[in-house]
Design an enzyme around this catalytic site. Structure first.
Site, PDB file in Angstrom:
ATOM      1  N   LEU A 125      -2.502   4.606  -7.066  1.00 42.26           N
ATOM      2  CA  LEU A 125      -1.225   5.323  -6.900  1.00 42.26           C
ATOM      3  C   LEU A 125      -0.158   4.248  -6.753  1.00 42.26           C
ATOM      4  O   LEU A 125      -0.005   3.643  -5.693  1.00 42.26           O
ATOM      5  CB  LEU A 125      -1.281   6.192  -5.631  1.00 42.26           C
ATOM      6  CG  LEU A 125       0.035   6.871  -5.220  1.00 42.26           C
ATOM      7  CD1 LEU A 125       0.474   7.897  -6.249  1.00 42.26           C
ATOM      8  CD2 LEU A 125      -0.101   7.529  -3.855  1.00 42.26           C
ATOM      9  N   HIS A 128       3.777   4.898  -4.596  1.00 40.76           N
ATOM     10  CA  HIS A 128       3.960   4.947  -3.142  1.00 40.76           C
ATOM     11  C   HIS A 128       3.086   3.834  -2.558  1.00 40.76           C
ATOM     12  O   HIS A 128       1.864   3.979  -2.479  1.00 40.76           O
ATOM     13  CB  HIS A 128       3.540   6.333  -2.630  1.00 40.76           C
ATOM     14  CG  HIS A 128       3.952   6.623  -1.222  1.00 40.76           C
ATOM     15  ND1 HIS A 128       4.327   7.882  -0.791  1.00 40.76           N
ATOM     16  CD2 HIS A 128       4.045   5.820  -0.122  1.00 40.76           C
ATOM     17  CE1 HIS A 128       4.615   7.840   0.509  1.00 40.76           C
ATOM     18  NE2 HIS A 128       4.446   6.592   0.934  1.00 40.76           N
ATOM     19  N   LEU A 129       3.724   2.752  -2.180  1.00 43.03           N
ATOM     20  CA  LEU A 129       2.926   1.577  -1.802  1.00 43.03           C
ATOM     21  C   LEU A 129       2.106   1.830  -0.537  1.00 43.03           C
ATOM     22  O   LEU A 129       2.488   2.643   0.317  1.00 43.03           O
ATOM     23  CB  LEU A 129       3.810   0.330  -1.678  1.00 43.03           C
ATOM     24  CG  LEU A 129       4.729   0.113  -0.489  1.00 43.03           C
ATOM     25  CD1 LEU A 129       3.979  -0.460   0.706  1.00 43.03           C
ATOM     26  CD2 LEU A 129       5.823  -0.868  -0.876  1.00 43.03           C
ATOM     27  N   HIS A 130       0.989   1.149  -0.446  1.00 43.88           N
ATOM     28  CA  HIS A 130       0.090   1.299   0.699  1.00 43.88           C
ATOM     29  C   HIS A 130      -0.763   0.055   0.848  1.00 43.88           C
ATOM     30  O   HIS A 130      -1.145  -0.563  -0.143  1.00 43.88           O
ATOM     31  CB  HIS A 130      -0.792   2.551   0.551  1.00 43.88           C
ATOM     32  CG  HIS A 130      -1.450   2.685  -0.789  1.00 43.88           C
ATOM     33  ND1 HIS A 130      -0.764   3.113  -1.906  1.00 43.88           N
ATOM     34  CD2 HIS A 130      -2.714   2.439  -1.190  1.00 43.88           C
ATOM     35  CE1 HIS A 130      -1.587   3.134  -2.947  1.00 43.88           C
ATOM     36  NE2 HIS A 130      -2.789   2.721  -2.545  1.00 43.88           N
ATOM     37  N   VAL A 131      -1.044  -0.304   2.084  1.00 44.80           N
ATOM     38  CA  VAL A 131      -1.885  -1.458   2.391  1.00 44.80           C
ATOM     39  C   VAL A 131      -3.307  -0.945   2.617  1.00 44.80           C
ATOM     40  O   VAL A 131      -3.513   0.022   3.344  1.00 44.80           O
ATOM     41  CB  VAL A 131      -1.397  -2.173   3.676  1.00 44.80           C
ATOM     42  CG1 VAL A 131      -2.272  -3.374   3.987  1.00 44.80           C
ATOM     43  CG2 VAL A 131       0.065  -2.579   3.543  1.00 44.80           C
TER      44      VAL A 131
END
Ligand SMILES: [Zn+2]
Length: 179
Positions: A125, A128-131
């Site tokens: 995805l 929508h950035l995510h760690v």
């Protein structure tokens, strides 16, 4: 050719297909599972472990390993440059808390922590950035190759969600993450 144990390929196939279908469905509906998690009134159904004012922690529904968490801003942003300092600070704090909580509850021997930015990085995805924070145990990769995903989920996602959410909310856990 090395012989695979029976069922190895079948273990992964439905898993990945579900993921691909989910992403296609979301793209078709212009839906974002992180935005849904950011606004939901049902954290359990969305596997949200902790929602803070600007960012949140949730379990990855398609984990690479047991305890694989995602930390994301509540806002739908794709680039690091779009994050405010406050959002960046909160993501960092949640990352540290998540790591401590996983240390406490699962005692992993290491972690992979990182961001996939942009389609070429392999981001599932990208909008929508995510760690990612993925707990690791010595030999887990070999074991995964050998027996497929059989060891990936010794606990169900729902069970793990309950465990992590309760631990995060508890005041007197011996190794409680700082709030
Ligand atoms: Zn989003």
């Amino acid at each position: 050719m090395q012989e695979r144990p029976p069922g190895t390929e079948c273990l992964w196939a439905p898993w990945r297909m579900e993921f691909i279908r989910d992403v296609s469905r979301q793209e078709a509906a212009k839906e974002c599972f992180l935005c849904r998690a950011a606004t939901t009134g049902d954290p359990g159904a969305n596997l949200v472990v902790k929602r803070a004012s600007l960012a949140m922690v949730l379990l990855n529904r398609y984990p690479y390993n047991n305890g694989h968490l995602l930390i994301a801003p509540l806002r739908h942003v794709a680039q690091l440059e779009e994050l405010s300092h406050e959002e960046m600070d909160q993501i960092q704090a949640l990352l540290l808390q998540s790591k401590k909580l996983l240390d406490c509850l699962m005692a992993p021997q290491g972690y992979n922590v990182g961001l996939n930015l942009g389609r070429a990085s392999g981001a599932g995805l990208e909008a929508h950035l995510h760690v990612h924070i993925v707990p690791r145990w010595v030999g887990d990769a070999n074991f995964m190759t050998t027996v497929g995903s059989a060891k990936v989920l010794p606990q169900s996602l729902e069970e793990l969600w309950r465990l992590l959410s309760e631990a995060w909310a508890q005041e007197n856990l011996p190794c409680l993450p700082e709030k």
